[in-house]
Motif scaffolding. Sequence first.
Motif, PDB file in Angstrom:
ATOM      1  N   VAL A  70      19.175-109.799  73.463  1.00  0.00           N
ATOM      2  CA  VAL A  70      18.747-109.041  74.639  1.00  0.00           C
ATOM      3  C   VAL A  70      19.350-109.619  75.919  1.00  0.00           C
ATOM      4  O   VAL A  70      19.948-108.904  76.726  1.00  0.00           O
ATOM      5  N   GLY A  71      19.186-110.905  76.129  1.00  0.00           N
ATOM      6  CA  GLY A  71      19.707-111.533  77.342  1.00  0.00           C
ATOM      7  C   GLY A  71      21.213-111.389  77.458  1.00  0.00           C
ATOM      8  O   GLY A  71      21.739-111.082  78.539  1.00  0.00           O
ATOM      9  N   SER A  73      23.050-109.030  76.227  1.00  0.00           N
ATOM     10  CA  SER A  73      23.342-107.634  76.528  1.00  0.00           C
ATOM     11  C   SER A  73      23.096-107.316  78.000  1.00  0.00           C
ATOM     12  O   SER A  73      23.938-106.702  78.668  1.00  0.00           O
ATOM     13  N   ILE A  74      21.959-107.734  78.514  1.00  0.00           N
ATOM     14  CA  ILE A  74      21.641-107.494  79.924  1.00  0.00           C
ATOM     15  C   ILE A  74      22.693-108.135  80.806  1.00  0.00           C
ATOM     16  O   ILE A  74      23.214-107.523  81.741  1.00  0.00           O
ATOM     17  N   CYS A  75      23.033-109.365  80.508  1.00  0.00           N
ATOM     18  CA  CYS A  75      23.998-110.119  81.308  1.00  0.00           C
ATOM     19  C   CYS A  75      25.372-109.452  81.276  1.00  0.00           C
ATOM     20  O   CYS A  75      25.984-109.224  82.319  1.00  0.00           O
ATOM     21  N   ASN A  77      26.276-106.452  80.647  1.00  0.00           N
ATOM     22  CA  ASN A  77      26.310-105.139  81.282  1.00  0.00           C
ATOM     23  C   ASN A  77      26.296-105.192  82.803  1.00  0.00           C
ATOM     24  O   ASN A  77      26.487-104.158  83.453  1.00  0.00           O
ATOM     25  N   LYS A  78      26.100-106.348  83.400  1.00  0.00           N
ATOM     26  CA  LYS A  78      26.170-106.490  84.854  1.00  0.00           C
ATOM     27  C   LYS A  78      27.613-106.534  85.346  1.00  0.00           C
ATOM     28  O   LYS A  78      27.870-106.388  86.543  1.00  0.00           O
ATOM     29  N   HIS A  83      30.634-102.224  78.522  1.00  0.00           N
ATOM     30  CA  HIS A  83      29.676-101.400  77.789  1.00  0.00           C
ATOM     31  C   HIS A  83      29.220-102.240  76.611  1.00  0.00           C
ATOM     32  O   HIS A  83      29.824-102.211  75.541  1.00  0.00           O
ATOM     33  N   CYS A 106      26.573-107.168  71.034  1.00  0.00           N
ATOM     34  CA  CYS A 106      25.598-108.236  71.227  1.00  0.00           C
ATOM     35  C   CYS A 106      24.735-108.350  69.972  1.00  0.00           C
ATOM     36  O   CYS A 106      24.297-107.345  69.416  1.00  0.00           O
TER      37      CYS A 106
END
Length: 150
Positions: A70-71, A73-75, A77-78, A83, A106
């Motif tokens: 999760v982390g 992926s979030i990171c 995508n910034k 993508h 991810c």
Amino acid sequence: MRIGIACDHGGFELKEKLAAQLRETEHEVVDFGARQFMPDDDYPDFVIPLARAVAAGKVERGLAICGSGVGASICANKIKGIHAGLIEDHFSARQGVEDDHMNILCLGGRTVGPAVAWDLVQAFLTAEFSQADRHLRRLRKVAALESEKQ
């Protein structure tokens, strides 16, 4: 294919296994770290350079691994042009590339075993973006968000 790979402590063991498998199948692997297990490291320190390299075309695709994925992926995508998708099934690993031009896969080092992870990586790497008009239209809408001032 030139593949970038990055992880924190939660994905270190899986990253090492996947990197070895990629090399065995004659992919060029660029390791963005962690290069040793450090229980207090932070995924952004490794995922950000990976994502920037993918966005700049220095590597063709990327793998980002943290404990849950999760982390990472979030990171990832910034970073403009990335993508990244947190994927746990074969269909999505392939479809994410074909329809959504996913360029970073991810994974969760604590949630996906090495055999499943390898299947997901293979599906991700062999898929190609379809270039279908409907997907290009949708991606233009997503890209417009990156240009908005907030």
